[in-house]
Design an enzyme around this catalytic site. Structure first.
Site, PDB file in Angstrom:
ATOM      1  N   ASP A 162       0.827  -1.204   0.000  1.00  0.00           N
ATOM      2  CA  ASP A 162       0.000   0.000   0.000  1.00  0.00           C
ATOM      3  C   ASP A 162       0.863   1.257   0.000  1.00  0.00           C
ATOM      4  OD1 ASP A 162      -2.353   1.823   0.778  1.00  0.00           O
ATOM      5  OD2 ASP A 162      -3.287  -0.153   0.744  1.00  0.00           O
ATOM      6  N   HIS A 203      -4.001   4.970   4.162  1.00  0.00           N
ATOM      7  CA  HIS A 203      -4.675   3.754   3.706  1.00  0.00           C
ATOM      8  C   HIS A 203      -4.011   2.484   4.233  1.00  0.00           C
ATOM      9  CE1 HIS A 203      -6.265   1.050   0.360  1.00  0.00           C
ATOM     10  NE2 HIS A 203      -7.345   1.667   0.797  1.00  0.00           N
ATOM     11  N   SER A 377     -11.553  -1.850   0.063  1.00  0.00           N
ATOM     12  CA  SER A 377     -10.269  -1.684   0.742  1.00  0.00           C
ATOM     13  C   SER A 377     -10.321  -2.248   2.150  1.00  0.00           C
ATOM     14  CB  SER A 377      -9.891  -0.208   0.828  1.00  0.00           C
ATOM     15  OG  SER A 377      -9.248   0.217  -0.342  1.00  0.00           O
TER      16      SER A 377
END
Length: 734
Positions: A162, A203, A377
């Site tokens: 990520d 994230h 996600s």
């Protein structure tokens, strides 16, 4: 693996059509023989810096005098590099578009430290509101049962591919694993994210907390595998290339067990893209060599393009046999507004829904917590955490074992969708949810007694299409008969590799129907896809036929909802599967209770999958002998005779042993056919010769009469004309 080699070649071809219009990076990938020192010397000689090794003898390079991003390739530098004898291949890297699959703009940061009432012994303040783990009654992912049995993910390593990982987060620090971490963007061992005012690189930290946030430490939340080790690869905070993806996917594969990715090509409803040549090889190396040959587990978010009517079968990462593709369900069990429906999704975990529904709770940047993690996600890391629990219960599982366990244990209950169907072996499956909600406790219990599935085989069958036109506002159906399939008797993944042209690609819809009658939508219309490119050998994948047999007639239906003609030019089926079904003890206990009806069936869902010793399986039922109009194919399996045979020794029309009442058995050159009796008489050599001779004589006689008649008529007409002209001449003289 034959399947892997075929897939690598396919992806190489597929990705060639994606390169047009992309910017070039200052980075190269190169195959340099001779070892690391030789690679360094060659690189430095031509102005390249060696960034790292991708695979043995494959290196990641960067040239200091080439722009970070350029519309033009660096031909001169490339030419000098490839002039070296030890350089067998090199490629300047193109910059790829990769998007995180959360919903920025639909989330709010939560930095509250409010305490909630304590439940089940956990003092983590967010635990009481982690609805997707603690609701009970079958309405959560059933992780507490696994925890109560002592399974927490201990000894299992998960890495998050990520935008970075806040490794010093107090709820992650205890489980942080530096051997599972790297910064591909900063080119060092520290995966810490880059901070900015918008927290755009939050994230990866959020995804990591879902997997392995420490339990019972009076901080934030609980990870599903709170005993597992967690790492992060920072690779999305900068230009992404094929080489960067490959290095990330192949980081330390003998140490890392699970790679979790919540990103992919743009979910804009018009992109068709997948892994490049190097990333494809990384997947193949991972499943074939990772985890001491048992295979790395790749968990992937299925995509957030629902609002754009995107289809995750146009995403080559989720649409690959190597990844465990995970979709989302809302708190109420509905399909989220962002979810993409497609036939490659294997299973589902919970995530966000509409504004009034709760979202996912996890760690956040600045040593904080959030209650607003969203999208697919959030679903993929939850699945990765469950996979870690399962691997602790049995770390000998292969990558395919894990997929089989997911299929066998996922629950359709509580998931609300109109597209649930029963496939050919009685499993419920959906384009929105795959086989259903992942059940951690059921998976762990099954893993403990799991016996490795038989080896994977691959079977390719090409259809004879010959430029099949698909008129506007209509559809065509093409059939493909599969008689034999290279040891694939029980299906896992099924691919339809399709080449077609269309004036507007988004107008095309493709359905595939198996011989068992399972209908799967490989591609739904995409309103935003205005491309004229069509599809070139694109591998549309479905998991909906899992456990079915490939033999019989497959039907591919291509719908053209556009105003102009489309054309289908190539169709190849690729079947992945096994020669025998998985061991009967591999079924969940609640399914094996019904396995011994009348002592005949050993493995069943709604239809029998395997019979007891001494019985033969045909069409989901067991019998002592193969029924009439079938033959014993192998072991205890029966298969259909050719439709012209009443009894047979094989599936072909020349293997009949007994005919229907209106037909007779005919022996020709060691083969036996059944011909209808009225046709049989015509096929007798003497009778046919006599009839043919008589008919020939009659035709010759009639031809002679006809010719004589024409000659006589012609002579008469000539004489009449001569007399007429003579008479006219005499009148003129008078």
């Amino acid at each position: 693996m034959a399947a892997c080699t075929v897939s690598l070649l396919l992806w190489t071809l597929v990705t060639l059509q994606q390169s047009a219009g992309q910017d070039y990076s200052s980075q190269w990938a190169a195959h340099i023989e001779g070892g690391l020192e030789v690679a360094k010397r060659i690189s430095e000689r031509h102005g390249f810096a060696l960034l790292g090794e991708i695979f043995p003898d494959y290196y990641h390079l960067e040239h200091s005098h080439v722009s970070k991003r350029s519309a033009s390739p660096g031909h001169e530098h490339h030419k000098r590099l490839t002039s070296e004898q030890n350089v067998k291949w090199a490629e300047q890297q193109k910059i790829l578009t990769r998007s995180k699959r959360d919903l920025l703009g639909f989330t709010k940061n939560s930095r509250s430290s409010k305490k909630f009432s304590i439940k089940t012994g956990f003092n983590d303040p967010k635990w009481p509101t982690m609805w997707y783990l603690n609701r009970g009654g079958g309405a959560d992912m059933n992780v507490q049962g696994a925890w109560e049995e002592g399974i927490t993910g201990k000894g299992i390593v998960v890495t998050i591919l990520d935008d970075g990982l806040e490794k010093d987060h107090p709820d992650l620090m205890k489980n942080y694993d530096p051997q599972a971490s790297y910064d591909m963007n900063g080119r060092d061992d520290d995966p810490m994210p880059r901070y900015d005012q918008m927290d755009t690189n939050r994230h990866g930290t959020r995804c990591a907390g879902e997997v392995a946030a420490v339990a019972n430490n009076s901080l934030c939340s609980i990870g599903i595998a709170f005993g597992a080790s967690i790492g992060g690869v920072r690779m999305l905070d900068g230009d992404v290339t094929d080489a960067i993806e490959a290095r990330s996917l192949s980081l330390n594969p003998q140490h890392i067990h699970v790679y979790s990715a919540s990103w992919g090509p743009d979910d804009d409803g018009k992109t068709v893209d997948g892994p490049g040549e190097l990333a494809t090889r990384a997947f193949i190396e991972g499943i074939s060599k990772g985890r001491d040959g048992r295979g790395s587990i790749f968990v992937w978010a299925s995509g957030n393009g629902g609002r754009e009517h995107d289809n995750c079968n146009c995403d080559g990462y989720t649409n690959a046999i190597w990844t465990l593709s995970i979709s989302s369900a809302t708190q109420s069990g509905h399909v989220p507004w962002y979810s993409e429906a497609c036939s490659s999704t294997l299973a589902t975990t919970y995530s966000s829904g509409n504004n009034f529904e709760n979202q996912i709770i996890t760690t956040d940047l600045h040593h904080d917590c959030t209650s607003n993690h969203t999208g697919t996600s959030a679903s993929a890391p939850l699945a990765a955490g469950i996979v870690a629990l399962v691997l602790e219960a049995n770390n000998k599982l292969t990558w395919r074992d894990m997929q089989h366990i997911v299929v066998a244990t996922s629950k359709p209950t509580h998931l609300l969708s109109t597209d649930w169907v029963l496939n050919g072996v009685g499993r419920r499956v959906s384009h929105s949810f795959g086989y259903g909600l992942m059940d951690a406790t059921e998976m762990v219990r099954l893993a403990r007694r799991w016996k490795t599935v038989p080896a994977q085989h691959v079977c390719n069958v090409t259809a004879q299409v010959f430029d099949k036109p698909v008129p506007a506002r209509s559809s065509v159906t093409i059939q493909l008969l599969v008689k034999e399939c290279n040891s694939v008797n029980f299906l896992e993944h099924v691919q339809a590799r399709i080449t077609l042209s269309a004036n507007r690609r988004g107008d095309i819809k493709i359905d595939l129907t198996s011989p068992s009658g399972t209908r799967s939508t490989l591609l739904a219309p995409r309103a935003h896809d205005n491309s004229h490119a069509g599809f070139h050998v694109w591998p549309f994948m479905t998991v909906h036929m899992w456990g079915e047999r490939p033999f019989g007639v497959w039907q591919l239906t291509v719908h053209n909802e556009g105003k102009l003609l489309a054309s289908m030019t190539d169709w190849e089926m690729v079947f992945y599967g096994t020669i025998l079904p998985p061991d009967p003890s591999n079924l969940p206990l609640n399914k094996t209770q019904d396995n011994f009806k009348s002592g005949e069936c050993r493995v069943t869902t709604s239809a029998c999958l395997e019979c007891s010793k001494g019985y033969h399986l045909y069409n989901g039922k067991c019998s002592i002998l193969c029924p009439l109009r079938t033959y014993k194919e192998r072991h205890d399996l029966c298969n259909d005779c050719h439709y012209t045979c009443y009894q047979c020794i094989g599936p072909n029309d020349y293997q009949c042993t007994k005919c229907w009442g209106d037909a007779e058995l005919t022996h020709t050159m060691g083969q036996t056919y059944c011909y209808p009796k009225n046709i049989k008489r015509l096929l007798d050599d003497r009778t046919w010769h006599t009839i043919a001779t008589v008919l020939l004589i009659c035709n010759v006689f009639l031809l002679l009469i006809f010719c004589k008649y024409r000659f006589w008529t012609s002579q008469n007409n000539t004489r009449d004309n001569r007399e007429y002209r003579l008479a006219n001449q005499i009148e003129g003289d008078d």
